[in-house]
Design a protein around this motif. Structure first.
Motif, PDB file in Angstrom:
ATOM      1  N   GLN A   1       0.844  -1.206   0.000  1.00 23.01           N
ATOM      2  CA  GLN A   1       0.000   0.000   0.000  1.00 23.01           C
ATOM      3  C   GLN A   1       0.879   1.256   0.000  1.00 23.01           C
ATOM      4  N   PRO A   2       0.301   2.409  -0.366  1.00 23.68           N
ATOM      5  CA  PRO A   2       1.067   3.667  -0.302  1.00 23.68           C
ATOM      6  C   PRO A   2       1.587   3.904   1.120  1.00 23.68           C
ATOM      7  N   ARG A   3       2.735   4.567   1.236  1.00 17.94           N
ATOM      8  CA  ARG A   3       3.371   4.752   2.540  1.00 17.94           C
ATOM      9  C   ARG A   3       2.437   5.439   3.550  1.00 17.94           C
ATOM     10  N   ALA A   4       1.657   6.415   3.081  1.00 10.88           N
ATOM     11  CA  ALA A   4       0.768   7.127   4.010  1.00 10.88           C
ATOM     12  C   ALA A   4      -0.260   6.163   4.612  1.00 10.88           C
ATOM     13  N   GLN A   5      -0.743   5.247   3.777  1.00 14.04           N
ATOM     14  CA  GLN A   5      -1.698   4.243   4.249  1.00 14.04           C
ATOM     15  C   GLN A   5      -1.027   3.290   5.241  1.00 14.04           C
ATOM     16  N   GLN A   6       0.214   2.903   4.949  1.00 16.63           N
ATOM     17  CA  GLN A   6       0.955   2.021   5.866  1.00 16.63           C
ATOM     18  C   GLN A   6       1.050   2.654   7.248  1.00 16.63           C
ATOM     19  N   LEU A   7       1.408   3.939   7.268  1.00 15.31           N
ATOM     20  CA  LEU A   7       1.612   4.605   8.561  1.00 15.31           C
ATOM     21  C   LEU A   7       0.296   4.808   9.296  1.00 15.31           C
ATOM     22  N   GLN A   8      -0.744   5.153   8.537  1.00 10.54           N
ATOM     23  CA  GLN A   8      -2.061   5.298   9.170  1.00 10.54           C
ATOM     24  C   GLN A   8      -2.456   3.977   9.839  1.00 10.54           C
ATOM     25  N   CYS A   9      -2.317   2.870   9.116  1.00  7.89           N
ATOM     26  CA  CYS A   9      -2.733   1.568   9.647  1.00  7.89           C
ATOM     27  C   CYS A   9      -1.846   1.131  10.811  1.00  7.89           C
ATOM     28  N   ALA A  10      -0.528   1.284  10.651  1.00  6.36           N
ATOM     29  CA  ALA A  10       0.392   0.769  11.675  1.00  6.36           C
ATOM     30  C   ALA A  10       0.363   1.627  12.939  1.00  6.36           C
ATOM     31  N   LEU A  11       0.230   2.933  12.783  1.00  2.89           N
ATOM     32  CA  LEU A  11       0.324   3.821  13.955  1.00  2.89           C
ATOM     33  C   LEU A  11      -1.032   4.102  14.590  1.00  2.89           C
ATOM     34  N   ALA A  12      -2.078   4.114  13.787  1.00  6.51           N
ATOM     35  CA  ALA A  12      -3.375   4.524  14.329  1.00  6.51           C
ATOM     36  C   ALA A  12      -4.480   3.541  13.979  1.00  6.51           C
ATOM     37  N   GLY A  13      -4.098   2.319  13.588  1.00  4.51           N
ATOM     38  CA  GLY A  13      -5.077   1.393  13.030  1.00  4.51           C
ATOM     39  C   GLY A  13      -6.059   0.809  14.020  1.00  4.51           C
ATOM     40  N   GLY A  14      -5.559   0.239  15.082  1.00  2.74           N
ATOM     41  CA  GLY A  14      -6.452  -0.411  16.041  1.00  2.74           C
ATOM     42  C   GLY A  14      -6.694  -1.867  15.713  1.00  2.74           C
ATOM     43  N   ASP A  15      -7.159  -2.615  16.725  1.00  4.51           N
ATOM     44  CA  ASP A  15      -7.542  -4.016  16.560  1.00  4.51           C
ATOM     45  C   ASP A  15      -6.347  -4.954  16.336  1.00  4.51           C
ATOM     46  N   ASP A  16      -5.130  -4.520  16.698  1.00  8.48           N
ATOM     47  CA  ASP A  16      -3.960  -5.366  16.475  1.00  8.48           C
ATOM     48  C   ASP A  16      -3.779  -6.426  17.559  1.00  8.48           C
ATOM     49  N   TYR A  17      -4.035  -6.049  18.806  1.00  5.03           N
ATOM     50  CA  TYR A  17      -3.827  -6.957  19.956  1.00  5.03           C
ATOM     51  C   TYR A  17      -2.401  -7.490  20.015  1.00  5.03           C
ATOM     52  N   GLU A  18      -1.458  -6.602  19.740  1.00  3.62           N
ATOM     53  CA  GLU A  18      -0.055  -6.900  19.984  1.00  3.62           C
ATOM     54  C   GLU A  18       0.330  -6.279  21.336  1.00  3.62           C
ATOM     55  N   LEU A  19       1.499  -6.670  21.851  1.00  2.59           N
ATOM     56  CA  LEU A  19       1.974  -6.061  23.093  1.00  2.59           C
ATOM     57  C   LEU A  19       2.940  -4.934  22.755  1.00  2.59           C
ATOM     58  N   LEU A  20       2.718  -3.794  23.397  1.00  2.00           N
ATOM     59  CA  LEU A  20       3.596  -2.638  23.278  1.00  2.00           C
ATOM     60  C   LEU A  20       4.219  -2.493  24.658  1.00  2.00           C
ATOM     61  N   PHE A  21       5.549  -2.521  24.744  1.00  6.42           N
ATOM     62  CA  PHE A  21       6.146  -2.582  26.076  1.00  6.42           C
ATOM     63  C   PHE A  21       7.490  -1.882  26.120  1.00  6.42           C
ATOM     64  N   THR A  22       7.892  -1.534  27.322  1.00  8.00           N
ATOM     65  CA  THR A  22       9.163  -0.851  27.527  1.00  8.00           C
ATOM     66  C   THR A  22      10.054  -1.737  28.387  1.00  8.00           C
ATOM     67  N   VAL A  23      11.342  -1.731  28.060  1.00  7.96           N
ATOM     68  CA  VAL A  23      12.317  -2.508  28.852  1.00  7.96           C
ATOM     69  C   VAL A  23      13.583  -1.670  28.986  1.00  7.96           C
ATOM     70  N   PRO A  24      14.371  -1.924  30.030  1.00 10.27           N
ATOM     71  CA  PRO A  24      15.649  -1.215  30.117  1.00 10.27           C
ATOM     72  C   PRO A  24      16.457  -1.460  28.850  1.00 10.27           C
ATOM     73  N   HIS A  25      17.220  -0.444  28.462  1.00  4.96           N
ATOM     74  CA  HIS A  25      17.967  -0.485  27.210  1.00  4.96           C
ATOM     75  C   HIS A  25      18.825  -1.749  27.086  1.00  4.96           C
ATOM     76  N   ALA A  26      19.409  -2.182  28.211  1.00  5.92           N
ATOM     77  CA  ALA A  26      20.360  -3.308  28.176  1.00  5.92           C
ATOM     78  C   ALA A  26      19.683  -4.678  28.056  1.00  5.92           C
TER      79      ALA A  26
END
Ligand code: ADP
Ligand code: MG
Length: 328
Positions: A248-273
């Protein structure tokens, strides 16, 4: 109703519950937490026309109703134990019920989780599940622990990416058309999300904060940032994008990946090391993970392009009061 309420419950929703003290059939289920464990409890409701389309196959609906709930347990690093199901049905359609139960119980069996009770009534199609999971005191992954300097990671299907469910929704809305194979792939992402339970368990003691992405990556990250009192940078070029979305066009990719919703993946933070430990936890769970940015002390969210220049995008997450069909 052709089949009576209690016959229906008996036929489709009563299974042995060896893990519970008392399962379906009494006024309450009885659950005994294992010694030294806390309950992690979460509820998600799926309403026809709001969270799913009438065209969804009942097997996939049964799967998704439980999957979105298990995803919340995953985001807390809790081990699923039991669930209840409140169901409103417009009519008794046994083909539908058999499919629904099949999708529900096959995911339940995968995770060794038992249906211990619920409620059944006539009404507009609606499924509401409550899940019970266990977690040792103090070890639940929460939204409020991200620290400046932490790396920001997101999970994704092996060989896939984030944003596919939104791309599928755009197809259903008639905004995008896809070749058949791409459509099947993104439709599966939308209708059959895989809750990242094993990864959530593997991140106990490792992640400083976690959330599951149901309303879009940026919106969900915003919850972590606000609760933790920090800001973040996302390197947009690092986002995992599936082959179908990459066409898909890059703008569509970013819209879907950044603001899409319904992914149910884990977004998490960890110490750099801790990068190697994250990779090991993901490999053990059979899930992809990608480092997409970092946490900073300065509040707010900054998006950087591949050259390190700040990107200004007009994106938005999912809003249940303005969008027709979307995530749970
Ligand atoms: P009550 O009227 O006491 O609330 P119900 O008559 O609604 O109980 O339900 C009878 C039993 O069946 C209860 O144990 C309840 O938990 C269970 N039950 C009802 N609907 C469902 C369902 N959809 N799935 C699993 N168990 C259910
Ligand atoms: Mg009842």
């Amino acid at each position: 109703m052709a089949l009576g309420e209690f016959d229906l419950i008996q036929k489709y929703f009563t299974r042995p519950t060896p893990g519970a003290v008392l399962g379906v059939g009494d006024d309450c289920a009885l659950l005994q937490p294992r010694v030294g464990m806390q309950w992690a409890i979460s509820t998600d409701m799926l309403v026809e026309g709001r969270h799913f389309l009438a065209t969804v196959r009942p097997e996939r609906l049964g799967h998704k109703a439980l999957a979105v709930n298990l995803s919340d347990l995953a985001a807390c690093g809790a081990k699923p134990v039991a669930f209840t199901l409140a169901l409103a049905l417009p009519r008794v359609d046994e083909v539908f019920l058999a499919g629904l139960a099949q999708g529900l119980f096959s995911l339940a069996d995968e995770h060794g989780i038992e249906l211990v009770g619920g409620d059944t009534t006539a009404g507009p199609l609606n499924l509401c599940i409550t899940v019970f999971g266990e977690v040792p005191p103090g070890q639940a992954l929460r939204r409020d622990g991200a620290q400046a300097g932490d790396a920001l990671w997101v999970s994704h299907p092996l060989g896939g990416g984030v944003g596919d469910a939104r791309l599928a929704l755009e197809v259903f809305r008639g905004h995008v058309s896809l070749p058949g194979e791409d459509f099947e792939a993104v439709r599966r992402a939308m209708e059959q999300p895989q809750p990242r339970v094993a990864l959530g368990l593997g991140l106990r003691g490792l992640a400083t904060a976690a959330i599951d992405t149901s309303d879009g990556l940026l919106g969900d990250l915003g919850h972590v940032l606000r609760r933790s009192g920090v800001g973040a940078v996302i390197e947009v070029a690092a986002l995992p994008i599936s082959p179908a979305l990459a066409r898909q066009p890059r703008a569509q990719q970013l819209q879907c990946a950044l603001a899409g919703g319904d992914d149910y993946e884990l977004l998490f933070t960890v110490p750099h090391a801790a990068a190697r430990q994250v990779m090991a936890a993901a490999a053990a769970a059979g899930v992809g993970v990608r480092c997409i940015g970092r946490i900073e002390a300065a509040p707010g969210l900054r998006l950087l392009d591949a050259q390190g220049a700040e990107l200004v995008l007009s994106l938005r997450g999912f809003d249940h009061f303005s969008d027709a069909v979307g995530p749970a």
